[in-house]
Design a protein around this motif. Structure first.
Motif, PDB file in Angstrom:
ATOM      1  N   ARG A  61    -122.825 -31.265 -15.488  1.00 12.40           N
ATOM      2  CA  ARG A  61    -122.285 -30.153 -15.767  1.00 12.40           C
ATOM      3  C   ARG A  61    -121.147 -29.922 -14.400  1.00 12.40           C
ATOM      4  N   GLY A  62    -121.645 -30.004 -13.356  1.00 14.57           N
ATOM      5  CA  GLY A  62    -120.691 -29.465 -12.147  1.00 14.57           C
ATOM      6  C   GLY A  62    -119.506 -30.279 -12.258  1.00 14.57           C
ATOM      7  N   LYS A  63    -119.575 -31.653 -12.667  1.00 11.16           N
ATOM      8  CA  LYS A  63    -118.372 -32.523 -12.642  1.00 11.16           C
ATOM      9  C   LYS A  63    -117.504 -32.166 -13.873  1.00 11.16           C
ATOM     10  N   GLU A  64    -118.018 -32.131 -15.115  1.00 10.96           N
ATOM     11  CA  GLU A  64    -117.518 -31.918 -16.249  1.00 10.96           C
ATOM     12  C   GLU A  64    -116.920 -30.469 -16.398  1.00 10.96           C
ATOM     13  N   MET A  65    -117.504 -29.473 -15.969  1.00  7.75           N
ATOM     14  CA  MET A  65    -117.181 -28.318 -16.373  1.00  7.75           C
ATOM     15  C   MET A  65    -116.690 -27.387 -15.252  1.00  7.75           C
ATOM     16  N   PHE A  66    -116.191 -28.470 -14.177  1.00  9.92           N
ATOM     17  CA  PHE A  66    -115.977 -27.448 -13.030  1.00  9.92           C
ATOM     18  C   PHE A  66    -114.619 -26.602 -13.153  1.00  9.92           C
ATOM     19  N   LEU A  67    -114.896 -25.270 -12.905  1.00  9.44           N
ATOM     20  CA  LEU A  67    -113.954 -24.140 -12.657  1.00  9.44           C
ATOM     21  C   LEU A  67    -113.623 -23.927 -14.462  1.00  9.44           C
ATOM     22  N   GLU A  68    -114.583 -23.886 -15.115  1.00  9.66           N
ATOM     23  CA  GLU A  68    -114.417 -23.262 -16.662  1.00  9.66           C
ATOM     24  C   GLU A  68    -115.246 -22.161 -16.826  1.00  9.66           C
ATOM     25  N   GLY A  69    -115.760 -21.433 -15.885  1.00  2.00           N
ATOM     26  CA  GLY A  69    -116.485 -20.368 -16.190  1.00  2.00           C
ATOM     27  C   GLY A  69    -117.868 -20.341 -16.556  1.00  2.00           C
ATOM     28  N   HIS A  70    -118.600 -21.631 -16.501  1.00  2.00           N
ATOM     29  CA  HIS A  70    -119.862 -21.860 -16.912  1.00  2.00           C
ATOM     30  C   HIS A  70    -121.056 -22.023 -15.962  1.00  2.00           C
ATOM     31  N   LEU A  71    -120.358 -22.490 -14.843  1.00  2.00           N
ATOM     32  CA  LEU A  71    -121.593 -23.173 -13.687  1.00  2.00           C
ATOM     33  C   LEU A  71    -122.485 -22.327 -13.331  1.00  2.00           C
ATOM     34  N   TYR A  72    -122.229 -20.878 -13.045  1.00  2.00           N
ATOM     35  CA  TYR A  72    -123.298 -20.023 -12.492  1.00  2.00           C
ATOM     36  C   TYR A  72    -124.126 -19.853 -13.566  1.00  2.00           C
ATOM     37  N   TYR A  73    -123.895 -19.735 -14.691  1.00  2.00           N
ATOM     38  CA  TYR A  73    -124.822 -19.409 -15.787  1.00  2.00           C
ATOM     39  C   TYR A  73    -125.690 -20.602 -16.086  1.00  2.00           C
ATOM     40  N   ASP A  74    -125.139 -21.907 -15.789  1.00  2.00           N
ATOM     41  CA  ASP A  74    -125.750 -22.905 -16.029  1.00  2.00           C
ATOM     42  C   ASP A  74    -127.011 -23.000 -15.061  1.00  2.00           C
ATOM     43  N   LEU A  75    -126.671 -22.728 -13.962  1.00  2.00           N
ATOM     44  CA  LEU A  75    -127.800 -23.011 -12.774  1.00  2.00           C
ATOM     45  C   LEU A  75    -128.919 -21.644 -13.114  1.00  2.00           C
ATOM     46  N   LEU A  76    -128.507 -20.652 -13.399  1.00  2.00           N
ATOM     47  CA  LEU A  76    -129.542 -19.601 -13.888  1.00  2.00           C
ATOM     48  C   LEU A  76    -130.408 -20.071 -15.368  1.00  2.00           C
ATOM     49  N   ARG A  77    -129.804 -20.523 -16.148  1.00  2.00           N
ATOM     50  CA  ARG A  77    -130.517 -20.864 -17.476  1.00  2.00           C
ATOM     51  C   ARG A  77    -131.534 -22.053 -17.166  1.00  2.00           C
ATOM     52  N   THR A  78    -131.058 -22.953 -16.370  1.00  2.00           N
ATOM     53  CA  THR A  78    -131.845 -24.209 -16.173  1.00  2.00           C
ATOM     54  C   THR A  78    -132.729 -24.069 -14.810  1.00  2.00           C
ATOM     55  N   ARG A  79    -132.557 -22.979 -14.245  1.00  2.00           N
ATOM     56  CA  ARG A  79    -133.671 -22.294 -13.063  1.00  2.00           C
ATOM     57  C   ARG A  79    -133.281 -23.698 -11.928  1.00  2.00           C
ATOM     58  N   THR A  80    -132.095 -24.199 -11.931  1.00  2.00           N
ATOM     59  CA  THR A  80    -131.672 -25.169 -10.598  1.00  2.00           C
ATOM     60  C   THR A  80    -130.807 -24.265  -9.680  1.00  2.00           C
ATOM     61  N   TYR A  81    -130.993 -22.975  -9.716  1.00  2.00           N
ATOM     62  CA  TYR A  81    -129.959 -22.198  -8.705  1.00  2.00           C
ATOM     63  C   TYR A  81    -130.284 -22.500  -7.358  1.00  2.00           C
ATOM     64  N   GLU A  82    -131.728 -22.737  -7.177  1.00  2.00           N
ATOM     65  CA  GLU A  82    -132.234 -22.959  -5.768  1.00  2.00           C
ATOM     66  C   GLU A  82    -131.513 -23.978  -5.062  1.00  2.00           C
ATOM     67  N   TYR A  83    -130.986 -25.122  -5.807  1.00  2.00           N
ATOM     68  CA  TYR A  83    -130.533 -26.185  -5.105  1.00  2.00           C
ATOM     69  C   TYR A  83    -128.939 -25.770  -4.851  1.00  2.00           C
ATOM     70  N   PHE A  84    -128.398 -25.001  -5.314  1.00  2.00           N
ATOM     71  CA  PHE A  84    -126.878 -24.562  -5.207  1.00  2.00           C
ATOM     72  C   PHE A  84    -126.589 -23.406  -4.819  1.00  2.00           C
ATOM     73  N   ILE A  85    -127.335 -22.289  -4.826  1.00  2.00           N
ATOM     74  CA  ILE A  85    -127.036 -20.827  -4.380  1.00  2.00           C
ATOM     75  C   ILE A  85    -128.253 -20.349  -3.399  1.00  2.00           C
ATOM     76  N   ASP A  86    -127.565 -20.676  -1.935  1.00  2.00           N
ATOM     77  CA  ASP A  86    -128.452 -20.194  -0.905  1.00  2.00           C
ATOM     78  C   ASP A  86    -128.905 -18.790  -0.927  1.00  2.00           C
ATOM     79  N   TRP A  87    -128.322 -18.072  -1.482  1.00  2.00           N
ATOM     80  CA  TRP A  87    -128.625 -16.748  -1.307  1.00  2.00           C
ATOM     81  C   TRP A  87    -129.426 -16.070  -2.696  1.00  2.00           C
ATOM     82  N   MET A  88    -129.552 -16.982  -3.543  1.00  2.00           N
ATOM     83  CA  MET A  88    -130.550 -16.590  -4.507  1.00  2.00           C
ATOM     84  C   MET A  88    -131.913 -17.170  -4.412  1.00  2.00           C
ATOM     85  N   SER A  89    -132.828 -16.464  -3.939  1.00  2.00           N
ATOM     86  CA  SER A  89    -134.171 -16.714  -3.905  1.00  2.00           C
ATOM     87  C   SER A  89    -134.907 -16.438  -5.096  1.00  2.00           C
TER      88      SER A  89
END
Length: 524
Positions: free
Chosen positions: A462-490
């Motif tokens: 998703r990060g490769k295909e959808m770069f800067l299309e307004g989706h990536l932050y929401y993708d990380l939240l939905r999939t619970r993978t935020y911990e790998y990419f957002i250092d401030w989101m505990s």
């Protein structure tokens, strides 16, 4: 909500048809400052102008405040790109601090979304009252009414969906008030109710719209059934995973609904992925895979010198620009997403992971420049038009804002498969994207990987295909993978819903029934 509706009636711009061809296209409209009943809603031209104004308000809402659509959906997840300091405090959001004064007064204020919603409500209140006699210029007045009502419902649903992902609970307004002074001051409705309203609006819109367009000039940049279904697909997955963030198990009824909806888009929408040899066409706009886009083409003088793409480009791409753009891509993003194999290397001070980059992947070759420097450049949006071409002056970008496209839908199928505990299907989808885009065979996911491992590869894809299309932050939240990419989101902050935005305190002065977002109580 009084002030919002009062401002709308006083200030909102709607458009009058002055077609430059025999076709009546929504994008060939000009401004007029009146929506009053006694002078408006008298003929098809008035109705068409009103819905064009609705799209104009939507565009203003998403491009306002340094392209807020991308600030919410991409910039917060700073592992993709970073913003250099210019004094407005925007870079603060990349560290999880949404309390900088500029950000609170701009990005935390939802007024422009409500102006868009208010215009939708006005359209929906007035279009059904128009008689066949008033619409005598239309070959089929019933279809004309249905189309405009369906589009207004879609715009309202999209606006609320954007808001519910940013703020969670928001005031729910579905009535048009002739007298804005009498409009109620509403509190925030539970996000479940807001999402239900989005779903209901989409179902109504889908029943009124078709898969095709009467005028080719309206394709992609006005809503059709495919636009509605794409919104529904995202709504279902958001609701499936974000209704209860204390629980990591998705609501499977919504997952299944998303699956069925995407299947309909793929089988009935007539969309196709853009040939990789014409990669940039997707982001210029109106490509075969475009489902819904905000028109920002300079063909209709909607090009912009302040769109998100301009924030990444230097003087090599735009005459008169300097050498140091405000935004740049992080090298760590390129390494994480396009790295192949690799090894740890000691540089005399510390160990560094060094991996060759997958330079054969079209998304690497076409999206980025200066990749060997410490400030790589994004060129995904670089369709530069000079309005004074002789002297190469007055440069604007003529790239539509892509909201939904086919590749997005096809990748979501992999996410759905993972929620259904089917990593093999997800693997096949991800691998097909990598093969299609010319990625190295080393980038293929081997058979038999675990669900968690494939989910990580999915979010990289998703990060490769959808770069800067307004989706990536929401993708990380939905999939619970935020911990790998957002250092401030505990995990603690996530479960306390610290991903939502605060509400601008200025709105409380206008409406005492509002309450601050729970996480931000005492912080704003």
């Amino acid at each position: 909500m009084k002030t919002i509706y009062k401002n709308l009636i006083i200030l909102s711009t709607v458009l009058i048809a002055t077609s430059i061809t025999s076709c009546k296209k929504l994008l060939t409209e000009e401004p007029k400052n009146s929506t009053y009943q006694e002078v408006f809603w008298q003929n098809a031209r008035d109705a068409r102008s009103a819905i064009a104004g609705n799209y104009a308000l939507l565009r203003d809402a998403v491009t306002d405040k340094e392209n807020r659509y991308y600030m919410y959906g991409d910039a917060i997840a700073k592992s993709y790109f970073t913003m250099q300091y210019t004094g407005d405090g925007l870079e603060g959001i990349q560290n999880g601090d949404f309390t900088f004064q500029y950000n609170v007064e701009s990005l935390a204020n939802w007024t422009k979304y409500y102006k868009t919603i208010a215009m939708s409500n006005i359209v929906l209140a007035n279009i059904p009252k128009m008689t066949d006699t008033q619409l005598k210029d239309e070959e089929n007045p019933t279809e004309f009414r249905n189309s405009l009502m369906g589009q207004a419902l879609f715009i309202r649903a999209l606006s609320y969906f954007m808001m519910v992902r940013v703020w969670g609970d928001v005031p729910l307004v579905t009535e048009a008030y002739e007298d804005p002074i009498s409009a109620p001051q509403l509190g925030r409705s539970p996000r479940a109710a807001v999402m239900k309203q989005v779903e209901d609006d989409c179902h109504k819109a889908a029943s009124l719209l078709s898969w095709t367009y009467e005028n080719t000039g309206d394709a992609k940049v006005t809503a059709n059934k495919g636009s509605v279904y794409a919104l529904l697909a995202h709504l279902y997955l958001w609701r499936a995973t974000m209704t209860d963030v204390s629980n990591n198990s998705p609501i499977m009824a919504d997952v299944n609904s998303a699956d069925t909806t995407i299947n309909a888009i793929i089988s009935r929408g007539g969309y196709s992925q853009t040939d990789t040899s014409k990669y940039y066409n997707t982001f210029i706009g109106r490509s075969p895979e475009g489902i819904f886009e905000i028109n920002m083409s300079d063909n209709t003088l909607e090009g912009s010198n302040s769109s998100i793409g301009t924030r990444f480009l230097n003087g090599s791409y735009v005459n008169g620009y300097g050498n140091n753009p405000r935004n740049f891509v992080l090298k760590s993003y390129l390494d994480n997403h396009f790295g192949l194999g690799g090894q740890w290397v000691w540089d005399g001070t510390q160990w560094n992971w060094v991996a060759p980059l997958d330079k054969g992947d079209v998304r690497f070759k076409k999206n980025f420049d200066l990749v060997e420097t410490d400030k790589p450049m994004l060129i995904k949006y670089s369709n530069v038009i000079y309005r004074n071409p002789g002297q190469r002056l007055d440069a604007v970008l003529s790239n539509n804002m892509i909201i939904f496209r086919l590749s997005d839908m096809m990748l979501l199928k992999a996410e759905i498969a993972l929620y259904k505990n089917d990593p093999a299907t997800a693997t096949d989808i991800i691998n097909s994207f990598r093969k299609r885009n010319g990625a190295s065979p080393q980038a293929q996911i081997p058979a038999g990987w675990s669900k968690d491992d494939v989910m990580y590869e999915y979010i990289l894809e998703r990060g490769k295909e959808m770069f800067l299309e307004g989706h990536l932050y929401y993708d990380l939240l939905r999939t619970r993978t935020y911990e790998y990419f957002i250092d401030w989101m505990s995990e603690d902050r996530f479960k306390r819903e610290g991903f939502y935005w605060p509400v601008d305190p200025a709105l409380f002065r206008e409406n005492p029934n509002l309450k601050q977002t729970t996480y931000w109580l005492g912080k704003v």
